[in-house]
Design an enzyme around this catalytic site. Structure first.
Site, PDB file in Angstrom:
ATOM      1  N   ARG A 115       6.675   1.202   7.773  1.00  0.00           N
ATOM      2  CA  ARG A 115       7.003   2.145   8.643  1.00  0.00           C
ATOM      3  C   ARG A 115       7.821   1.659   9.959  1.00  0.00           C
ATOM      4  O   ARG A 115       7.954   2.658  11.033  1.00  0.00           O
ATOM      5  CB  ARG A 115       5.660   2.744   9.343  1.00  0.00           C
TER       6      ARG A 115
ATOM      7  N   GLY B 197      -1.915  -5.829   8.618  1.00  0.00           N
ATOM      8  CA  GLY B 197      -3.153  -5.703   7.726  1.00  0.00           C
ATOM      9  C   GLY B 197      -2.900  -6.920   6.435  1.00  0.00           C
ATOM     10  O   GLY B 197      -3.679  -7.661   6.134  1.00  0.00           O
TER      11      GLY B 197
ATOM     12  N   HIS C 163      11.034 -23.624   8.922  1.00  0.00           N
ATOM     13  CA  HIS C 163       9.881 -24.052   9.862  1.00  0.00           C
ATOM     14  C   HIS C 163       8.476 -23.952   9.216  1.00  0.00           C
ATOM     15  O   HIS C 163       7.888 -24.844   9.599  1.00  0.00           O
ATOM     16  CB  HIS C 163      10.100 -23.736  11.344  1.00  0.00           C
ATOM     17  N   ASN C 164       8.343 -22.815   8.703  1.00  0.00           N
ATOM     18  CA  ASN C 164       6.949 -22.510   8.155  1.00  0.00           C
ATOM     19  C   ASN C 164       6.541 -22.732   6.819  1.00  0.00           C
ATOM     20  O   ASN C 164       5.649 -22.611   6.114  1.00  0.00           O
ATOM     21  CB  ASN C 164       6.466 -21.328   8.948  1.00  0.00           C
TER      22      ASN C 164
ATOM     23  N   CYS D 291       3.028  -3.106   4.019  1.00  0.00           N
ATOM     24  CA  CYS D 291       2.100  -2.098   4.418  1.00  0.00           C
ATOM     25  C   CYS D 291       2.968  -1.322   5.657  1.00  0.00           C
ATOM     26  O   CYS D 291       4.358  -1.547   5.926  1.00  0.00           O
ATOM     27  CB  CYS D 291       0.962  -2.769   4.595  1.00  0.00           C
ATOM     28  N   GLY D 292       2.250  -0.342   6.476  1.00  0.00           N
ATOM     29  CA  GLY D 292       2.967   0.084   7.358  1.00  0.00           C
ATOM     30  C   GLY D 292       3.518  -0.742   8.387  1.00  0.00           C
ATOM     31  O   GLY D 292       4.807  -0.581   8.931  1.00  0.00           O
ATOM     32  N   THR D 293       2.531  -1.607   8.878  1.00  0.00           N
ATOM     33  CA  THR D 293       3.170  -2.415   9.970  1.00  0.00           C
ATOM     34  C   THR D 293       3.280  -3.753   9.520  1.00  0.00           C
ATOM     35  O   THR D 293       3.849  -4.761  10.216  1.00  0.00           O
ATOM     36  CB  THR D 293       1.877  -2.459  11.038  1.00  0.00           C
ATOM     37  N   GLY D 294       2.626  -4.221   8.439  1.00  0.00           N
ATOM     38  CA  GLY D 294       2.701  -5.456   7.909  1.00  0.00           C
ATOM     39  C   GLY D 294       1.498  -6.362   8.488  1.00  0.00           C
ATOM     40  O   GLY D 294       1.109  -7.455   7.872  1.00  0.00           O
TER      41      GLY D 294
ATOM     42  N   HIS E 113       8.474 -30.171  10.736  1.00  0.00           N
ATOM     43  CA  HIS E 113       7.734 -29.001  10.343  1.00  0.00           C
ATOM     44  C   HIS E 113       6.707 -29.350   9.281  1.00  0.00           C
ATOM     45  O   HIS E 113       5.510 -28.657   9.238  1.00  0.00           O
ATOM     46  CB  HIS E 113       8.597 -27.984   9.964  1.00  0.00           C
TER      47      HIS E 113
ATOM     48  N   ASP F 185       0.843  -1.047   0.076  1.00  0.00           N
ATOM     49  CA  ASP F 185       0.013  -0.115   0.104  1.00  0.00           C
ATOM     50  C   ASP F 185       0.995   1.361  -0.057  1.00  0.00           C
ATOM     51  O   ASP F 185       2.148   1.289  -0.176  1.00  0.00           O
ATOM     52  CB  ASP F 185      -0.931  -0.085   1.100  1.00  0.00           C
TER      53      ASP F 185
HETATM   54  C1  RB5 Z   1      -2.196   2.525   6.376  1.00  0.00           C
HETATM   55  O1  RB5 Z   1      -2.311   3.686   7.250  1.00  0.00           O
HETATM   56  C2  RB5 Z   1      -1.945   1.199   7.277  1.00  0.00           C
HETATM   57  O2  RB5 Z   1      -2.960   1.018   8.281  1.00  0.00           O
HETATM   58  C3  RB5 Z   1      -1.267   0.120   6.686  1.00  0.00           C
HETATM   59  O3  RB5 Z   1      -0.224   0.545   5.951  1.00  0.00           O
HETATM   60  C4  RB5 Z   1      -1.108  -0.959   7.660  1.00  0.00           C
HETATM   61  O4  RB5 Z   1      -0.212  -0.711   8.491  1.00  0.00           O
HETATM   62  C5  RB5 Z   1      -1.991  -2.002   7.968  1.00  0.00           C
HETATM   63  O5  RB5 Z   1      -1.935  -2.962   8.693  1.00  0.00           O
END
Ligand code: RB5
Length: 152
Positions: A109, A70, A98-99, A65-68, A133, A8
């Site tokens: 981020r 989602g 293992h996975n 994505c930002g945190t991975g 595994h 994203d």
């Molecule tokens: C986008 O703002 C953020 O929510 C998305 O990149 C991600 O971190 C979702 O898990």
């Protein structure tokens, strides 16, 4: 090995660096977007990459994505997808050993991009160890067959 990359907006810059890095290594990489900093919805790109891996059109996927978080939640809705959210080289290697992870999920981020590229390299070259595994992954396949519509 065909590798799909997707992100994203929050993962866009890291995804672009990963694509360039893989192309420089001569890898067969396909970019599934997003292709700019405009705000988009991460499930749209998770679906594109995860469906391609699930159906065997792509061998591996890398999602950012930002945190991975989602991306990993969405990608793991697909049969045969084992998407692993990793934050360091050790977890990236273990997700293969293992996975047998077929999608690497990264946090744009959070991660330093040099670390992220090392994670990608380690993840792509590390083999699944099989053995005990595999038995555990077979149990996950049974869950897919039981609960996922259309999974074989
Ligand atoms: C986008 O703002 C953020 O929510 C998305 O990149 C991600 O971190 C979702 O898990």
């Amino acid at each position: 090995m065909k590798i799909a990359v997707g992100s994203d907006h929050a993962g866009y810059e890291l995804k672009e660096k990963i694509e360039t890095h893989l192309i420089e290594q001569g890898k067969d990489v396909e970019n599934y977007g997003t292709n700019g900093n405009d705000s988009v919805d991460y499930p749209d790109f998770a679906v594109a990459v995860a469906e391609a891996v699930s159906k065997g059109r792509m061998d591996r996927g890398i999602l950012v994505c930002g945190t991975g978080i989602g991306m990993s939640i969405a990608a793991n809705k697909f049969p045969h997808v084992r998407a692993a959210l990793c934050y360091d080289v050790f977890s990236a290697e273990m997700s293969r050993k293992h996975n047998n992870a077929n999608i690497l999920v990264l946090a744009g981020r959070v991660l330093d991009s040099e670390v992220a590229l090392k994670m990608v390299d380690a993840w792509l070259k590390t083999e699944f160890e099989g053995g005990r595994h595999k038995n555990r992954l077979d149990k996950i396949s049974e869950i897919e067959k039981k609960f996922m519509k259309g999974a074989k």
